[in-house]
Structures are given as C-alpha cells and as structure tokens.
Design a protein around this motif. Structure first.
Motif, mmCIF file in Angstrom:
data_model
loop_
_atom_site.group_PDB
_atom_site.id
_atom_site.type_symbol
_atom_site.label_atom_id
_atom_site.label_comp_id
_atom_site.label_asym_id
_atom_site.label_seq_id
_atom_site.Cartn_x
_atom_site.Cartn_y
_atom_site.Cartn_z
ATOM 1 N N LEU A 9 -70.749 138.652 17.062
ATOM 2 C CA LEU A 9 -71.048 137.669 16.029
ATOM 3 C C LEU A 9 -70.281 138.056 14.778
ATOM 4 O O LEU A 9 -70.104 139.245 14.484
ATOM 5 C CB LEU A 9 -72.548 137.644 15.707
ATOM 6 C CG LEU A 9 -73.486 137.248 16.843
ATOM 7 C CD1 LEU A 9 -74.927 137.492 16.418
ATOM 8 C CD2 LEU A 9 -73.294 135.788 17.200
ATOM 9 N N VAL A 10 -69.842 137.059 14.006
ATOM 10 C CA VAL A 10 -69.150 137.362 12.758
ATOM 11 C C VAL A 10 -70.122 138.013 11.786
ATOM 12 O O VAL A 10 -69.819 139.002 11.137
ATOM 13 C CB VAL A 10 -68.525 136.091 12.158
ATOM 14 C CG1 VAL A 10 -67.961 136.375 10.771
ATOM 15 C CG2 VAL A 10 -67.425 135.567 13.071
ATOM 16 N N THR A 19 -75.276 128.672 9.420
ATOM 17 C CA THR A 19 -74.206 128.496 10.398
ATOM 18 C C THR A 19 -73.734 129.874 10.855
ATOM 19 O O THR A 19 -73.454 130.735 10.023
ATOM 20 C CB THR A 19 -73.030 127.721 9.785
ATOM 21 O OG1 THR A 19 -73.480 126.430 9.385
ATOM 22 C CG2 THR A 19 -71.892 127.569 10.791
ATOM 23 N N THR A 21 -71.123 132.135 13.634
ATOM 24 C CA THR A 21 -69.935 132.072 14.483
ATOM 25 C C THR A 21 -70.100 133.063 15.623
ATOM 26 O O THR A 21 -70.351 134.250 15.390
ATOM 27 C CB THR A 21 -68.662 132.389 13.688
ATOM 28 O OG1 THR A 21 -68.524 131.425 12.640
ATOM 29 C CG2 THR A 21 -67.436 132.335 14.582
ATOM 30 N N SER A 23 -68.440 134.810 18.930
ATOM 31 C CA SER A 23 -67.142 135.114 19.546
ATOM 32 C C SER A 23 -67.321 135.498 21.012
ATOM 33 O O SER A 23 -68.345 136.065 21.392
ATOM 34 C CB SER A 23 -66.458 136.262 18.794
ATOM 35 O OG SER A 23 -66.209 135.903 17.460
ATOM 36 N N CYS A 46 -74.029 122.800 18.086
ATOM 37 C CA CYS A 46 -73.194 123.814 18.732
ATOM 38 C C CYS A 46 -71.823 123.183 18.965
ATOM 39 O O CYS A 46 -71.733 122.069 19.497
ATOM 40 C CB CYS A 46 -73.834 124.245 20.051
ATOM 41 S SG CYS A 46 -72.934 125.560 20.925
ATOM 42 N N GLU A 49 -65.075 125.806 18.932
ATOM 43 C CA GLU A 49 -63.906 125.746 18.050
ATOM 44 C C GLU A 49 -62.619 126.081 18.789
ATOM 45 O O GLU A 49 -61.561 125.503 18.510
ATOM 46 C CB GLU A 49 -64.089 126.722 16.881
ATOM 47 C CG GLU A 49 -65.333 126.501 16.039
ATOM 48 C CD GLU A 49 -65.175 125.363 15.048
ATOM 49 O OE1 GLU A 49 -64.058 124.798 14.961
ATOM 50 O OE2 GLU A 49 -66.169 125.027 14.387
ATOM 51 N N SER A 53 -64.150 131.103 20.208
ATOM 52 C CA SER A 53 -65.042 130.960 19.054
ATOM 53 C C SER A 53 -65.920 129.721 19.153
ATOM 54 O O SER A 53 -65.453 128.629 19.512
ATOM 55 C CB SER A 53 -64.212 130.908 17.765
ATOM 56 O OG SER A 53 -65.029 130.748 16.639
ATOM 57 N N THR A 55 -69.154 127.747 16.803
ATOM 58 C CA THR A 55 -70.029 127.715 15.629
ATOM 59 C C THR A 55 -71.311 126.979 15.994
ATOM 60 O O THR A 55 -71.293 125.990 16.736
ATOM 61 C CB THR A 55 -69.363 127.013 14.432
ATOM 62 O OG1 THR A 55 -68.967 125.691 14.808
ATOM 63 C CG2 THR A 55 -68.166 127.787 13.950
#
Length: 211
Positions: A9-10, A19, A21, A23, A46, A49, A53, A55
């Motif tokens: 996760l970011v 929100t 992100t 990965s 959901c 991207e 990725s 989001t």
C-alpha cells in the motif's frame, strides 16, 4: 498470465472515506473491474489505474483497526485475491474540539486541538471563516498549528482542517470556535507627556483581553 496479487500500500494508515492506493501485479486496466473488501466492508469505489496499481475509496462506515484487504475482479469473472498480508490501519476520523487563543488577529498563529491526527506523516491545510490559512502543520496526534491569512475576515469563525496522507479527511469545528478580531488601533495616550518609568494608558479599539 499469473493471477493478480497485492504486495503493498502507498499509505498503511487511512480514515473512513479516504482514498488508498493498492499496488500489485497482473491487474487488467480498462477491461477489468474490481471490488475491494477492507476488514468486512466493501469500499465505496474501486478503479484499476494500471497493471500494478488500484485506487479505492473506503466506505464512510469503515471498521477501524488493522485490516486486511481482499480483492475481487471481473473479466475473468470471479477472480479473487486471497486476504492480503498488506495490512491497512484504519483510524477514527479526525475531530476538532478547541483553539488557543480563542481570539486572534489576521496573520496570527493559532493552535487547534482535537483527536486522531497522524503526527509525522500527515500534512494539512486549513480554512478559517472559509479563508485559507497561510500555513498548517500537524504538531501532535492532538494538535495542529495554523497561521491565519493576513486577509482573514473578522468574525466568529468555523475552523476546517483537511488532511493528506491519508487523503480526503476533513475535520470541521463547531461554529464560533475562533474569534477573528479586526486589527487593533490606538486613538489616544494619557498622559500625553510622561517621565521614564511612568504608567501610561493607551486608548483604542480591538484589543484582546487576556491574550
């Protein structure tokens, strides 16, 4: 191609409605849709991207605590990613309870107190009576320091603080949390002449008693 998988996760901290992100690999943008489940709640949205990725916007009623993530994909229908070891820590939404000082001039520095701020990784922006503050910083898990704009409007104000990392978290105070006072002015001095060490009374307007 290999089945999709989540690997990170970011940001591992989030609020309800934030929100996030996600990965991983083997996602199929454009042709594939997704549903993410965080703890027991499906995310509000959901979106894939790229091949690596995704989001997702967390449910506003999201459970708090350390949550695992499970992904469901269409095309091919029914493809799922087992519960991930990529934990996300869902915090209770931030709140604002008080300000110090309670009255201030435009351009002043004010400390806003509350709960559930994330010190160290979080940035913020603030408005006072809908006018953007010049600066905002998270000082601790319970305090934010803001610098009022030099053009802040005088009046009894609502303070709103928007946080990033995670994004989309907004804390809004009750009305009248902060009283913005018009710039002070001096109209007279009594006595007009005095010796060094004398007591002199200044008369004017918009002074803030006790600050």
């Amino acid at each position: 191609s290999p089945l999709p998988a989540i690997n990170s996760l970011v940001f591992r901290i989030a609020y309800p409605s934030s929100t996030i992100t996600i990965s991983g690999y083997s996602f199929i943008p454009v042709f594939q849709t997704c549903v993410a489940t965080i703890c027991t709640k499906n995310t509000s949205s959901c979106y894939i991207e790229s091949q690596t990725s995704i989001t997702a916007v967390l449910n506003e009623n999201q459970d708090t605590g350390n949550c695992t993530i499970k992904m469901y994909f269409s095309n091919p229908e029914g493809t799922s990613v087992p519960i991930s070891s990529a934990l996300v820590d869902i915090k209770t939404s931030p709140t604002i309870t008080s300000a110090l000082p309670t009255s201030a001039y435009a351009g002043s520095t004010v400390t806003v107190f509350g709960a559930n701020f994330i010190f160290g990784s979080q940035s913020c922006s603030a408005t006072v009576c809908s006018v953007a503050a010049t600066a905002c910083s998270v000082a601790s898990s319970g305090s934010v320091v803001i610098v009022l704009s030099s053009s802040a409007a005088a009046g009894s104000c609502v303070v709103a603080v928007r946080f990033s990392n995670p994004s989309s978290a907004l804390a809004t105070s009750a009305s009248g949390l902060l009283n913005v006072v018009a710039a002070p002015s001096i109209t007279s001095v009594d006595p007009a002449a005095a010796y060094a060490g004398s007591v002199v009374t200044l008369t004017g307007s918009n002074f803030i008693s006790g600050n």
